[in-house]
Design an enzyme around this catalytic site. Structure first.
Site, PDB file in Angstrom:
ATOM      1  N   GLY A  37      23.830  26.991 -17.521  1.00  0.00           N
ATOM      2  CA  GLY A  37      23.999  25.903 -16.557  1.00  0.00           C
ATOM      3  C   GLY A  37      23.748  24.529 -17.147  1.00  0.00           C
ATOM      4  O   GLY A  37      24.098  23.519 -16.529  1.00  0.00           O
TER       5      GLY A  37
ATOM      6  N   ASP B 211      30.810  18.681  -9.812  1.00  0.00           N
ATOM      7  CA  ASP B 211      30.066  19.919 -10.119  1.00  0.00           C
ATOM      8  C   ASP B 211      31.007  21.060 -10.539  1.00  0.00           C
ATOM      9  O   ASP B 211      30.813  21.688 -11.573  1.00  0.00           O
ATOM     10  CB  ASP B 211      29.251  20.373  -8.905  1.00  0.00           C
ATOM     11  CG  ASP B 211      27.959  19.582  -8.752  1.00  0.00           C
ATOM     12  OD1 ASP B 211      27.496  18.992  -9.745  1.00  0.00           O
ATOM     13  OD2 ASP B 211      27.418  19.551  -7.634  1.00  0.00           O
TER      14      ASP B 211
ATOM     15  N   LYS C 231      24.744  14.487  -0.109  1.00  0.00           N
ATOM     16  CA  LYS C 231      26.072  14.858  -0.613  1.00  0.00           C
ATOM     17  C   LYS C 231      27.141  14.932   0.489  1.00  0.00           C
ATOM     18  O   LYS C 231      28.298  14.604   0.250  1.00  0.00           O
ATOM     19  CB  LYS C 231      26.009  16.206  -1.337  1.00  0.00           C
ATOM     20  CG  LYS C 231      25.418  16.113  -2.738  1.00  0.00           C
ATOM     21  CD  LYS C 231      25.536  17.460  -3.442  1.00  0.00           C
ATOM     22  CE  LYS C 231      25.000  17.351  -4.866  1.00  0.00           C
ATOM     23  NZ  LYS C 231      25.164  18.586  -5.633  1.00  0.00           N
TER      24      LYS C 231
ATOM     25  N   GLY D 229      26.168  33.832  -4.484  1.00  0.00           N
ATOM     26  CA  GLY D 229      25.734  32.593  -3.852  1.00  0.00           C
ATOM     27  C   GLY D 229      26.841  31.949  -3.040  1.00  0.00           C
ATOM     28  O   GLY D 229      28.034  32.198  -3.284  1.00  0.00           O
TER      29      GLY D 229
ATOM     30  N   ALA E 153      26.521  24.672  -4.883  1.00  0.00           N
ATOM     31  CA  ALA E 153      27.075  24.924  -6.222  1.00  0.00           C
ATOM     32  C   ALA E 153      28.217  25.933  -6.138  1.00  0.00           C
ATOM     33  O   ALA E 153      29.284  25.743  -6.731  1.00  0.00           O
ATOM     34  CB  ALA E 153      25.976  25.432  -7.152  1.00  0.00           C
TER      35      ALA E 153
ATOM     36  N   ASN F 248      29.398  14.294  -5.019  1.00  0.00           N
ATOM     37  CA  ASN F 248      28.207  14.109  -5.868  1.00  0.00           C
ATOM     38  C   ASN F 248      28.327  12.872  -6.759  1.00  0.00           C
ATOM     39  O   ASN F 248      27.368  12.501  -7.433  1.00  0.00           O
ATOM     40  CB  ASN F 248      27.916  15.357  -6.715  1.00  0.00           C
ATOM     41  CG  ASN F 248      28.834  15.469  -7.926  1.00  0.00           C
ATOM     42  OD1 ASN F 248      29.928  14.909  -7.949  1.00  0.00           O
ATOM     43  ND2 ASN F 248      28.401  16.185  -8.933  1.00  0.00           N
TER      44      ASN F 248
HETATM   45  P1  NDP Z   1      21.777  25.715  -2.016  1.00  0.00           P
HETATM   46  O1  NDP Z   1      20.415  25.617  -1.432  1.00  0.00           O
HETATM   47  O2  NDP Z   1      22.922  25.045  -1.341  1.00  0.00           O
HETATM   48  O3  NDP Z   1      22.169  27.283  -2.173  1.00  0.00           O
HETATM   49  C1  NDP Z   1      21.261  28.203  -2.730  1.00  0.00           C
HETATM   50  C2  NDP Z   1      21.956  29.544  -2.910  1.00  0.00           C
HETATM   51  O4  NDP Z   1      21.061  30.442  -3.579  1.00  0.00           O
HETATM   52  C3  NDP Z   1      22.330  30.208  -1.590  1.00  0.00           C
HETATM   53  O5  NDP Z   1      23.485  30.971  -1.761  1.00  0.00           O
HETATM   54  C4  NDP Z   1      21.111  31.123  -1.347  1.00  0.00           C
HETATM   55  O6  NDP Z   1      21.408  32.220  -0.532  1.00  0.00           O
HETATM   56  C5  NDP Z   1      20.864  31.595  -2.757  1.00  0.00           C
HETATM   57  N1  NDP Z   1      19.505  32.101  -2.961  1.00  0.00           N
HETATM   58  C6  NDP Z   1      18.382  31.361  -3.141  1.00  0.00           C
HETATM   59  N2  NDP Z   1      17.308  32.182  -3.303  1.00  0.00           N
HETATM   60  C7  NDP Z   1      17.781  33.454  -3.209  1.00  0.00           C
HETATM   61  C8  NDP Z   1      17.181  34.742  -3.303  1.00  0.00           C
HETATM   62  N3  NDP Z   1      15.878  34.892  -3.529  1.00  0.00           N
HETATM   63  N4  NDP Z   1      17.967  35.847  -3.187  1.00  0.00           N
HETATM   64  C9  NDP Z   1      19.308  35.704  -2.975  1.00  0.00           C
HETATM   65  N5  NDP Z   1      19.932  34.518  -2.873  1.00  0.00           N
HETATM   66  C10 NDP Z   1      19.183  33.410  -2.992  1.00  0.00           C
HETATM   67  O7  NDP Z   1      21.617  25.217  -3.511  1.00  0.00           O
HETATM   68  P2  NDP Z   1      22.769  24.740  -4.513  1.00  0.00           P
HETATM   69  O8  NDP Z   1      23.955  25.620  -4.354  1.00  0.00           O
HETATM   70  O9  NDP Z   1      22.946  23.283  -4.410  1.00  0.00           O
HETATM   71  O10 NDP Z   1      22.066  25.026  -5.905  1.00  0.00           O
HETATM   72  C11 NDP Z   1      21.952  26.342  -6.397  1.00  0.00           C
HETATM   73  C12 NDP Z   1      21.508  26.264  -7.847  1.00  0.00           C
HETATM   74  O11 NDP Z   1      22.539  25.636  -8.592  1.00  0.00           O
HETATM   75  C13 NDP Z   1      20.241  25.420  -8.067  1.00  0.00           C
HETATM   76  O12 NDP Z   1      19.389  26.141  -8.921  1.00  0.00           O
HETATM   77  C14 NDP Z   1      20.737  24.174  -8.779  1.00  0.00           C
HETATM   78  O13 NDP Z   1      19.810  23.732  -9.743  1.00  0.00           O
HETATM   79  C15 NDP Z   1      21.976  24.704  -9.480  1.00  0.00           C
HETATM   80  N6  NDP Z   1      22.978  23.672  -9.716  1.00  0.00           N
HETATM   81  C16 NDP Z   1      23.358  23.483 -11.003  1.00  0.00           C
HETATM   82  C17 NDP Z   1      24.297  22.537 -11.298  1.00  0.00           C
HETATM   83  C18 NDP Z   1      24.667  22.342 -12.713  1.00  0.00           C
HETATM   84  O14 NDP Z   1      25.373  21.366 -12.999  1.00  0.00           O
HETATM   85  N7  NDP Z   1      24.261  23.223 -13.619  1.00  0.00           N
HETATM   86  C19 NDP Z   1      24.933  21.702 -10.259  1.00  0.00           C
HETATM   87  C20 NDP Z   1      24.487  22.013  -8.922  1.00  0.00           C
HETATM   88  C21 NDP Z   1      23.532  22.954  -8.676  1.00  0.00           C
HETATM   89  P3  NDP Z   1      21.245  32.137   1.081  1.00  0.00           P
HETATM   90  O15 NDP Z   1      22.477  31.423   1.577  1.00  0.00           O
HETATM   91  O16 NDP Z   1      21.168  33.549   1.491  1.00  0.00           O
HETATM   92  O17 NDP Z   1      19.961  31.362   1.344  1.00  0.00           O
END
Ligand code: NDP
Length: 288
Positions: free
Chosen positions: A252, A109, A73, A134, A138, A94
């Site tokens: 979502g 997105d 991306k 987060g 996303a 994307n």
């Molecule tokens: P990233 O890996 O870029 O970010 C993940 C985020 O989740 C970070 O903020 C991370 O925090 C947080 N996180 C993960 N696990 C935990 C936890 N156990 N406790 C607290 N915070 C947590 O992923 P994306 O942003 O790309 O994707 C995130 C979600 O969005 C995915 O599930 C994806 O499927 C969904 N998504 C949905 C879309 C849609 O169209 N519906 C489009 C794009 C994504 P930290 O920074 O602290 O690690």
């Protein structure tokens, strides 16, 4: 006079690594079929070091466009002829689409999220206050679009403080929104004057379907709009708990379908059959 016979297909798809489990093909295939378009969507496994060659391949084969997923991306920006302003702020593309011989980068997105808010919850983000859980890709896409759409305030909460602060700095440098970072404390409460709460983390994504973000769920008031980015399962524990408190919930799956619908329109010039796409994905997730 009948049309001349053509067995040629217009090409689209997704570049990813890994890419086998990317389900977008299911909704795109259903959409092409519903509109009787001779188009196809391919899941293409492209290694990070092969991205430049992959983009040249798209040009050579006259692809109409592609989606980009992990890990392409951000890296794709330097290979394109033009990048939309919002995607440039996010630093992530994307969707690539073609205009004559030019490849243009967009990010659908956050726009998909905005469309779900407007079409399915009747909510205009202008003047509203958002609490975003987060700070990953996303969250970045959603907050940039909310800020550009005139949100009054955005509070970013993230487990990793430096990543959360980085997103706030990006919003402050590129938009006019009032924004701040808040640490993810135990029993995090939703402020009384907040209009929309968004889970933009991956907590609750299949197969971790019993997990939900740690919050003071009693602070969710009736009528609050609560959104999840998790498309699978569409009904997450987070949304179930919010609905039990009387919140208006948005899943979502809607965001996923709308971001795909926006890409579909950029590629084909036609309005996407969103109901068909949503039904195809819901069926796929139910059977997976
Ligand atoms: P990233 O890996 O870029 O970010 C993940 C985020 O989740 C970070 O903020 C991370 O925090 C947080 N996180 C993960 N696990 C935990 C936890 N156990 N406790 C607290 N915070 C947590 O992923 P994306 O942003 O790309 O994707 C995130 C979600 O969005 C995915 O599930 C994806 O499927 C969904 N998504 C949905 C879309 C849609 O169209 N519906 C489009 C794009 C994504 P930290 O920074 O602290 O690690």
């Amino acid at each position: 006079m009948s049309n001349p016979i053509s067995y040629r297909q217009e090409l689209t798809g997704v570049f990813g690594y890994p890419v086998d489990e990317n389900p977008t093909v299911v909704m795109m295939k259903a959409a092409f079929e519903a509109l009787d378009l001779p188009w196809c969507y391919l899941n293409m496994k492209v290694r990070p070091e092969a991205l430049a060659a992959g983009i040249e391949g798209l040009r050579a084969m006259g692809f109409q466009g592609v989606n980009l997923t992990i890990p392409h991306k951000c890296a794709v920006l330097e290979h394109l002829d033009e990048v939309a302003d919002d995607a440039r702020i996010m630093g992530a593309v994307n969707t690539v689409y073609r205009r004559q011989d030019r490849l243009i980068g967009a990010n659908t997105d956050g726009k998909g999220f905005l469309r779900a808010l407007g079409d399915d919850a009747g909510l205009d983000p202008a003047g509203k206050k958002f609490l975003i859980l987060g700070a990953g890709g996303a969250a970045r896409a959603i907050t940039v679009e909310l800020a550009l759409a005139g949100a009054r305030e955005i509070i970013v909460v993230n487990r990793d403080a430096s990543r959360g602060r980085e997103l706030v700095a990006l919003l402050q440098a590129n938009t006019k929104v009032r924004t701040s970072y808040q640490a993810w404390v135990e029993n995090l409460a939703v402020p009384d004057d907040c209009d929309v709460l968004v889970n933009a983390t991956s907590i609750g994504l299949y197969p971790q379907i019993d997990e939900r973000p740690p919050l003071d769920y009693a602070s969710i008031r009736q009528g609050l709009v609560v959104c999840d980015v998790i498309p699978n399962p569409p009904r997450t524990r987070f949304l179930e708990a919010a609905a039990a408190r009387g919140a208006v919930t948005l899943d979502g799956l809607g965001m996923l379908v709308y971001q795909g619908a926006i890409a579909f329109k950029l590629w084909t010039g036609k309005d996407a059959p969103v109901a068909v796409m949503k039904a195809a994905l819901a069926k796929e997730f139910a059977s997976a």
